[in-house]
Each structure stands twice: as structure tokens, then as C-alpha cells.
Write a protein that holds these residues in place. Structure first.
Motif, PDB file in Angstrom:
ATOM      1  N   ARG A   4       0.818  -1.228   0.000  1.00 33.47           N
ATOM      2  CA  ARG A   4       0.000   0.000   0.000  1.00 33.47           C
ATOM      3  C   ARG A   4       0.841   1.262   0.000  1.00 33.47           C
ATOM      4  O   ARG A   4       0.349   2.357  -0.220  1.00 33.47           O
ATOM      5  CB  ARG A   4      -0.892   0.050   1.259  1.00 33.47           C
ATOM      6  CG  ARG A   4      -1.862  -1.083   1.431  1.00 33.47           C
ATOM      7  CD  ARG A   4      -2.694  -0.904   2.691  1.00 33.47           C
ATOM      8  NE  ARG A   4      -1.863  -0.658   3.869  1.00 33.47           N
ATOM      9  CZ  ARG A   4      -1.887   0.459   4.585  1.00 33.47           C
ATOM     10  NH1 ARG A   4      -2.688   1.454   4.263  1.00 33.47           N
ATOM     11  NH2 ARG A   4      -1.094   0.597   5.652  1.00 33.47           N
ATOM     12  N   LYS A   5       2.128   1.106   0.369  1.00 36.77           N
ATOM     13  CA  LYS A   5       2.974   2.290   0.551  1.00 36.77           C
ATOM     14  C   LYS A   5       4.121   2.293  -0.446  1.00 36.77           C
ATOM     15  O   LYS A   5       4.614   1.225  -0.826  1.00 36.77           O
ATOM     16  CB  LYS A   5       3.564   2.295   1.957  1.00 36.77           C
ATOM     17  CG  LYS A   5       2.521   2.465   3.040  1.00 36.77           C
ATOM     18  CD  LYS A   5       3.169   2.498   4.407  1.00 36.77           C
ATOM     19  CE  LYS A   5       2.121   2.714   5.490  1.00 36.77           C
ATOM     20  NZ  LYS A   5       2.711   2.629   6.835  1.00 36.77           N
ATOM     21  N   ILE A  41       4.701   9.191  -9.642  1.00 41.45           N
ATOM     22  CA  ILE A  41       3.585   9.095  -8.692  1.00 41.45           C
ATOM     23  C   ILE A  41       2.364   8.487  -9.375  1.00 41.45           C
ATOM     24  O   ILE A  41       1.669   7.648  -8.813  1.00 41.45           O
ATOM     25  CB  ILE A  41       3.307  10.474  -8.070  1.00 41.45           C
ATOM     26  CG1 ILE A  41       4.497  10.791  -7.166  1.00 41.45           C
ATOM     27  CG2 ILE A  41       1.970  10.503  -7.327  1.00 41.45           C
ATOM     28  CD1 ILE A  41       4.377  11.961  -6.280  1.00 41.45           C
ATOM     29  N   GLU A  42       2.127   8.865 -10.634  1.00 34.86           N
ATOM     30  CA  GLU A  42       0.976   8.284 -11.360  1.00 34.86           C
ATOM     31  C   GLU A  42       1.155   6.772 -11.534  1.00 34.86           C
ATOM     32  O   GLU A  42       0.189   6.023 -11.433  1.00 34.86           O
ATOM     33  CB  GLU A  42       0.807   8.979 -12.717  1.00 34.86           C
ATOM     34  CG  GLU A  42       0.213  10.379 -12.559  1.00 34.86           C
ATOM     35  CD  GLU A  42       0.135  11.206 -13.835  1.00 34.86           C
ATOM     36  OE1 GLU A  42      -0.449  12.290 -13.795  1.00 34.86           O
ATOM     37  OE2 GLU A  42       0.681  10.772 -14.879  1.00 34.86           O
ATOM     38  N   VAL A  45       0.311   5.182  -8.172  1.00 33.48           N
ATOM     39  CA  VAL A  45      -1.134   5.201  -7.917  1.00 33.48           C
ATOM     40  C   VAL A  45      -1.842   4.168  -8.810  1.00 33.48           C
ATOM     41  O   VAL A  45      -2.699   3.408  -8.351  1.00 33.48           O
ATOM     42  CB  VAL A  45      -1.700   6.626  -8.148  1.00 33.48           C
ATOM     43  CG1 VAL A  45      -3.221   6.637  -8.130  1.00 33.48           C
ATOM     44  CG2 VAL A  45      -1.143   7.584  -7.093  1.00 33.48           C
ATOM     45  N   GLU A  50      -1.416   3.802  -2.075  1.00 31.26           N
ATOM     46  CA  GLU A  50      -2.229   4.886  -1.501  1.00 31.26           C
ATOM     47  C   GLU A  50      -1.376   5.970  -0.840  1.00 31.26           C
ATOM     48  O   GLU A  50      -1.692   7.151  -0.912  1.00 31.26           O
ATOM     49  CB  GLU A  50      -3.191   4.302  -0.454  1.00 31.26           C
ATOM     50  CG  GLU A  50      -4.210   3.351  -1.067  1.00 31.26           C
ATOM     51  CD  GLU A  50      -4.761   2.349  -0.068  1.00 31.26           C
ATOM     52  OE1 GLU A  50      -4.608   2.539   1.151  1.00 31.26           O
ATOM     53  OE2 GLU A  50      -5.351   1.357  -0.531  1.00 31.26           O
ATOM     54  N   ASP A  51      -0.315   5.561  -0.157  1.00 28.31           N
ATOM     55  CA  ASP A  51       0.515   6.507   0.603  1.00 28.31           C
ATOM     56  C   ASP A  51       1.918   6.532   0.022  1.00 28.31           C
ATOM     57  O   ASP A  51       2.520   5.462  -0.193  1.00 28.31           O
ATOM     58  CB  ASP A  51       0.610   6.082   2.074  1.00 28.31           C
ATOM     59  CG  ASP A  51      -0.745   6.142   2.765  1.00 28.31           C
ATOM     60  OD1 ASP A  51      -1.624   6.872   2.289  1.00 28.31           O
ATOM     61  OD2 ASP A  51      -0.905   5.429   3.771  1.00 28.31           O
ATOM     62  N   ALA A  96      -2.485  11.490  -4.500  1.00 27.67           N
ATOM     63  CA  ALA A  96      -2.204  10.472  -3.480  1.00 27.67           C
ATOM     64  C   ALA A  96      -1.980  11.183  -2.150  1.00 27.67           C
ATOM     65  O   ALA A  96      -1.912  12.414  -2.096  1.00 27.67           O
ATOM     66  CB  ALA A  96      -0.942   9.699  -3.866  1.00 27.67           C
ATOM     67  N   ASN A  97      -1.845  10.406  -1.072  1.00 31.11           N
ATOM     68  CA  ASN A  97      -1.407  10.996   0.200  1.00 31.11           C
ATOM     69  C   ASN A  97       0.102  11.047   0.142  1.00 31.11           C
ATOM     70  O   ASN A  97       0.756  10.007   0.149  1.00 31.11           O
ATOM     71  CB  ASN A  97      -1.825  10.118   1.384  1.00 31.11           C
ATOM     72  CG  ASN A  97      -3.315   9.879   1.391  1.00 31.11           C
ATOM     73  OD1 ASN A  97      -4.089  10.809   1.184  1.00 31.11           O
ATOM     74  ND2 ASN A  97      -3.710   8.636   1.595  1.00 31.11           N
TER      75      ASN A  97
END
Ligand code: G1P
Length: 289
Positions: A4-5, A41-42, A45, A50-51, A96-97
Motif C-alpha cells: 500500500r505504501k 507518482i501516477e 497510484v 495509496e501513501d 495520493a497521500n
């Protein structure tokens, strides 16, 4: 295993792109109409992350500003009816976060990753190098996460490179598991042709288990006097399962001028606003050369 990270090390000094990167972080250079880091980043994602933690340094605050809201600009775009620009500006801030930590000293990639320990905690995590942009049908990080989850293992993204080029990368010792997936038993950073384990090099994408942090804490400096991630991964692959994915897609090293220009041309050819125009421009130019 659920990833998730993600961690994006982006604390390099950009010495291969001077003088442009003297005051503009290399991750913020425009690749057609978006900064390089946005592509990374894209990809994260699109791969289910998520993070995201970006490891930065004191010269990189333009990155945090970019992923923030900008009320004055947004109000102005809104009043001017520039809806497309407004939605693009907003989208970057809502991708995203995003979290930040500074690497206070330039001590190598392994040291940069060790700064992510508190953010990552006790779960597997993705690493995407800030210079390496991928152009692929299926997000490259998604390909790695699928393999890591299938084998319950850490994972590195690899592709074949020429014997002359291997000393710019790291080489892995591998044995086949299935099409495009291998078991990893050893690796080394910046090998000479006689030291290389295979012509498969790690290219900018990793899924790591949190046991890498204890290893990196004990890691002595390696190539270039820096704490190398590859040296830590060499220990990790000997103490627990690691796989390599020969990923589908093209990798561009945007941290050097030629790689940056190749990526710019290829992405501009794909872009709806510039593709057709650039194709005819290149054709006209080629006739004159
Ligand atoms: C880094 C890694 C190396 C990897 C390369 C390409 O090297 O240390 O193992 O093969 O990125 O992703 P650098 O380009 O920072 O010298």
C-alpha cells in the motif's frame, strides 16, 4: 502480502543535469507538460499505492509546493473559465497521500531508503527511483507487486542491458521460475564485465520487505563510499525469498540529458496535443539532415 505504501528517493543533487538543476530539482523538470516526478507518482497510484513518501533534501521544496493546493491560481483559473487547466492543477494535488522526509546528508540510495523506516512500519513497500520513468501498457510497479504478492517475496524490476552498460547499474544472479520471473540469489552494484552475475540489471523499481531496514542500519559504505541499496539487497536475498521481474515496458533515465530527451520525444509523440505536430516536425527536420 499487500503493498500500500511507496517510497520515492529524490534527494540526489542532479549533477548530471547541470546547470538546469542548480536551483530546479531534476524531478521538477518538465516532461512535456508535467514534472518528471508526477509520472512516477501516477505509476505508483495506477499500481494500487495509496501513501507515498518522497525522500527529499533542503533544495527540493518546489516538490511539496507542486503537490499542494494553490488557491490564488485556482481562483484565477476559475474566473477565467480555464476549466481544463484548473482540473489539471487540482489533480496533481489530489493524486495520493504524499509525505516527505529529508535525507539530511547525501550518503547514498541505501541511506535514503533507511529514512523511510518510520513511515513504512512493518509492511512491505514499493520503491520507485525518482529518475526512472517507465512507459508501459501495464504499470511497471503493478507488474512487480503482482509477482511479490504471488511469491510472498521481495522483488526487483530487471531488464537485460549490454555488457558495456552493466557497470552503470547492478547485476543479479538469477534462476528461472516462470516466464519473466526469476529467483534471485545474489547481486552486486556497478560490476565490471568480469564481475557481473548476468546481463540483467535492476532498473529503478523494487518491492521490499521491512527487514531491509535492520540490514541497512548495519550496512557499511560500498561503491563510491556510499551506503548502497544493492549491498543491503544482497544480504536480504540471501536471508529471505526474492524474485526478479523482467518487466514489460521501456525505462528512461531522465537524470541524464540523452535519456531525458529520448523520454521527452516519446512522451510528446504520445501526447494528444503534440503528437501529430511533432511527428511532422521530426519528418521535416529529418529531410534536412
Ligand atoms: C541506481 C542503483 C542501481 C540501479 C540504477 C538504475 O544507480 O544503485 O543499482 O541499477 O539506479 O535504476 P544510480 O543510477 O543512482 O547510479
Amino acid at each position: 502480502m499487500k503493498v500500500r505504501k511507496a517510497v520515492i528517493p529524490a534527494a540526489g543533487l542532479g549533477t548530471r543535469m547541470l546547470p538546469a538543476t542548480k536551483t530546479v530539482p531534476k524531478e521538477m523538470l518538465p516532461m512535456v507538460d508535467k514534472p518528471v516526478i508526477q509520472y512516477i507518482i501516477e505509476e505508483a497510484v495506477a499500481s494500487g499505492i495509496e501513501d507515498i513518501l518522497i525522500v527529499t533534501n533542503r533544495a527540493k521544496s518546489a516538490m511539496d509546493d507542486y503537490f499542494d493546493y494553490y488557491p490564488e491560481l485556482e481562483t484565477r483559473l476559475n474566473q477565467a473559465g480555464k476549466d481544463k487547466e484548473l482540473s489539471e492543477v487540482r489533480r496533481a494535488a489530489d493524486l495520493a497521500n504524499i509525505f516527505y522526509v529529508r535525507q539530511k546528508e547525501t550518503k547514498g540510495l541505501g541511506h535514503a531508503i533507511s529514512r523511510a523506516r518510520r513511515f513504512v512500519g512493518d509492511e512491505p513497500f514499493a520503491v520507485l527511483l525518482g529518475d526512472d520513468i517507465m512507459r508501459a501498457q501495464r504499470p511497471v510497479m503493478g507488474q512487480l507487486i503482482a509477482a511479490a504478492e504471488k511469491y510472498g517475496a521481495s522483488c526487483v524490476g530487471v531488464q537485460k542491458v549490454s555488457t558495456e552498460a552493466i557497470s552503470k547499474y547492478s547485476s543479479v544472479k538469477i534462476s528461472p521460475l516462470e516466464e519473466r520471473i526469476f529467483a534471485v540469489s545474489d547481486m552486486n552494484e556497478k560490476p565490471t564485465p568480469s564481475e557481473m552475475f548476468s546481463s540483467y540489471a535492476i532498473l529503478g523499481r523494487y518491492v521490499l520487505t521491512p527487514d531491509i531496514f535492520d540490514i541497512l542500519e548495519r550496512q557499511a559504505p560500498g561503491y563510491g563510499g556510499e551506503i548502497q541499496l544493492t549491498d543491503g539487497l544482497q544480504t536480504l536475498c540471501k536471508q529471505s525469498k526474492m524474485v526478479a521481474v523482467d518487466f514489460e515496458g521501456r525505462r528512461y533515465d531522465t537524470g541524464n540529458l540523452k535519456g531525458f530527451l529520448e523520454a521527452t520525444i516519446d512522451f510528446a509523440l504520445d501526447h494528444p496535443e503534440t503528437g501529430a505536430w511533432l511527428k511532422s516536425y521530426i519528418k521535416d527536420k529529418a529531410e534536412l539532415l
